[in-house]
Scaffold this active site. Structure first.
Site, mmCIF file in Angstrom:
data_model
loop_
_atom_site.group_PDB
_atom_site.id
_atom_site.type_symbol
_atom_site.label_atom_id
_atom_site.label_comp_id
_atom_site.label_asym_id
_atom_site.label_seq_id
_atom_site.Cartn_x
_atom_site.Cartn_y
_atom_site.Cartn_z
ATOM 1 N N LYS A 185 -24.636 -44.730 32.104
ATOM 2 C CA LYS A 185 -23.750 -44.005 32.846
ATOM 3 C C LYS A 185 -22.991 -44.751 34.292
ATOM 4 O O LYS A 185 -21.864 -44.255 34.796
ATOM 5 C CB LYS A 185 -24.349 -42.194 33.467
ATOM 6 C CG LYS A 185 -23.691 -41.492 34.659
ATOM 7 C CD LYS A 185 -24.010 -40.181 34.524
ATOM 8 C CE LYS A 185 -22.816 -39.563 35.270
ATOM 9 N NZ LYS A 185 -23.499 -38.210 35.497
ATOM 10 N N HIS A 237 -14.400 -51.815 -11.587
ATOM 11 C CA HIS A 237 -13.660 -51.446 -10.659
ATOM 12 C C HIS A 237 -14.729 -49.794 -10.638
ATOM 13 O O HIS A 237 -13.759 -49.251 -11.157
ATOM 14 C CB HIS A 237 -12.552 -50.890 -11.668
ATOM 15 C CG HIS A 237 -11.891 -52.779 -11.454
ATOM 16 N ND1 HIS A 237 -11.229 -53.640 -11.876
ATOM 17 C CD2 HIS A 237 -12.312 -53.778 -10.673
ATOM 18 C CE1 HIS A 237 -10.428 -54.308 -11.465
ATOM 19 N NE2 HIS A 237 -11.040 -54.918 -10.890
#
Length: 533
Positions: free
Chosen positions: A140, A294
């Site tokens: 922070k 595929h």
């Protein structure tokens, strides 16, 4: 505000890789005071590096088996105070709080503890409290504090400090802070997932929906760790990356954790195809080979011999098999490699539990082929799978063929023979991996015709029959969902199929049953569909 020099460092690490060397460099090169806790302090002190125990900073002893040691204003005040805020600094001076310029923390190994099968109490004790608190406080206040979670970062941090008069840059501190929040998010997600599973198991006998609540809680945090940046996505203009799920229970033998022995980096499409092949081959108990192109299985075979399984899977559709990916559910030997080479088959990737040393040696000449070993085979199904849509995520149980053949029904006049039923079971498992609407024709436990991904079932039947040709005579067929009309069934019957397996459940089932009876075909209803959208 200029970049602050690193003069006071707090260290508390579970992974002590390189921490002594890092502490020594910070102390000797930059004159930094090293503050530390427990085992980390002992390791640093034993190496002859000056270290200040945390209780000398807090004036309060570590207590409650180490549960309470860093949760103190002397620590968090030193992390959170804004250096350019006069009030903050005055309050710190009033209370004798010294600033802390760097935090070096990695967390208790909660996930490793759970994965090791530890009991409930041990897992609870490995939930880190002070570590995440220090990390968050430092992150922070990244404008003034550098926060380091990964030992792999130590050398780069030192190099930057050497080039920057003992300070880190704001850009680096911001990136390190981001990594903290990613780390603590994944950590909390792992704890929440584990706790949900524990409570779900405990409540299962008392609440019928406990298992569902366990799998699909009201809020879900996914822990994901980037494994690699990909060259591109489905197409070259799309950027892409591959992430591993931190909470995946089946990680041990999964694609995400497979070892790549050779070949180019996996591509986005490689991952999709290999995953489809690996999921399909895991359905079989006997040696099996699945070839995918595929996302569509173009050859599936189960045989007592792995070489024969490969050869017959390849024979199903040699044209499509070229340039595809392959999966085996048994270790790949040199005999399998010889068969692949004899077919002159180019493969993008092969995944298997393992590869024999001579098989790897033989394939080393094919530099571009990717070989991946998982170390074993997880049972099919049993996990939650995810699929993204715009702005959301779909979750479901992964699909596997677990139906008991004893629960099947035969609505036709002719019953399947034992041989036909065994073939139907093979076709039923293979059909599950084909995109819907899926029709699959098989003979002798090998696919001979596959039709799928069509907007109507009759076209899928036509494609499967056309591919099978004369091999459809005396073969069996599987349909992943019911026949809405008899037209698709008639295509199969006219091609010479002798038995069909399907879920049943259509309002026109009687029409399809009548069609089967007219042509003397046996039909099995499973009561379950395996639709793959």
């Amino acid at each position: 505000m200029s970049d602050p020099q690193i003069k006071r460092v707090l260290m508390s690490v579970t992974d002590k890789t390189g921490v002594v060397e890092f502490a020594r460099a910070l102390s000797e090169e930059f004159g930094a005071e090293i503050i530390s806790t427990g085992g980390t302090a002992r390791a640093i002190a034993e190496a002859g590096v000056p270290v200040t125990p945390i209780d000398e900073v807090t004036n309060f002893p570590e207590m409650m088996d180490g549960r309470v040691k860093t949760l103190h204003p002397m620590v968090h005040g030193g992390l959170l105070a804004k250096r350019d805020n006069a009030d903050h600094m005055a309050q710190a001076a009033e209370h004798g709080i010294g600033m802390i310029d760097m935090v070096v923390v990695n967390l208790y190994a909660f996930e490793k503890t759970v994965a090791g099968g530890a009991d409930f109490a041990t897992c609870i004790e490995n939930i880190d409290i002070g570590g995440p608190s220090m990390l968050r406080s430092a992150a922070k206040n990244f404008e003034s504090v550098a926060v380091v979670t990964d030992p792999a970062s130590y050398d780069a941090i030192l190099a930057e400090m050497r080039a920057n008069n003992g300070a880190t840059t704001r850009e680096t501190r911001a990136k390190l802070a981001l990594r903290v929040f990613q780390t603590t998010n994944a950590y909390d997600g792992a704890i929440a997932a584990w706790m949900g599973a524990q409570l779900g198991e405990a409540a299962e006998s008392a609440a019928g929906d406990a298992a569902r609540d366990d799998k699909f809680p009201a809020a879900r945090a996914l822990g994901l760790t980037k494994a690699q940046d990909l060259r591109y996505g489905e197409n070259p203009h799309q950027s892409a990356a591959f992430y591993r799920r931190d909470d995946y229970a089946g990680a041990e033998h999964s694609l995400a954790h497979a070892t790549q022995h050779q070949g180019k980096e996996m591509s986005y499409n490689n991952y999709l195809d290999v995953d489809a092949a690996w999921a399909a081959v895991r359905e079989y108990d006997n040696p099996a080979c699945v070839i995918v192109k595929h996302l569509t299985p173009c050859g599936v075979c189960e045989d007592g011999d792995l070489v024969a399984a490969y050869q017959r899977a390849h024979a199903c559709d040699p044209v499509s098999a070229y340039g595809g990916v392959m999966a085996f559910n048994r270790p790949v030997t040199s005999d399998v490699v010889v068969a692949i080479f004899e077919n002159k088959q180019f493969v993008e990737a092969i995944i298997a539990p393992e590869f024999a040393a001579d098989a790897l040696e033989m394939y080393s000449a094919k530099k571009n082929a990717r070989l991946l070993s998982t170390g074993g085979v997880n049972p099919a199904g049993g996990e939650v799978e995810y699929r993204s849509v715009e702005g959301g995520l779909l979750c479901q149980d992964s699909d596997a063929v677990h139906e008991d053949p004893a629960s099947f029904t035969v609505p036709t006049k002719r019953q399947p023979s034992d041989e036909e039923l065994a073939e139907l079971l093979f076709a039923w498992k293979a059909c599950k991996s084909v995109k819907s609407n899926a029709i699959l024709i098989s003979k002798d436990h090998a696919t001979v015709g596959v039709g799928g991904g069509q907007p109507n079932r009759v076209n899928s039947a036509r494609i499967a029959v056309e591919q099978a040709g004369e091999k459809a005579q005396g073969a069996v067929a599987a349909s992943d969902a019911f026949f809405p009309f008899r037209d698709g069934f008639d295509v199969l019957a006219q091609a010479g199929v002798t038995a069909v397996i399907q879920p049943g459940g259509s309002i026109r089932d009687e029409e399809v049953i009548a069609a089967a009876d007219e042509q003397g075909i046996a039909m099995v209803f499973t009561g379950h569909r395996h639709f793959r959208h």
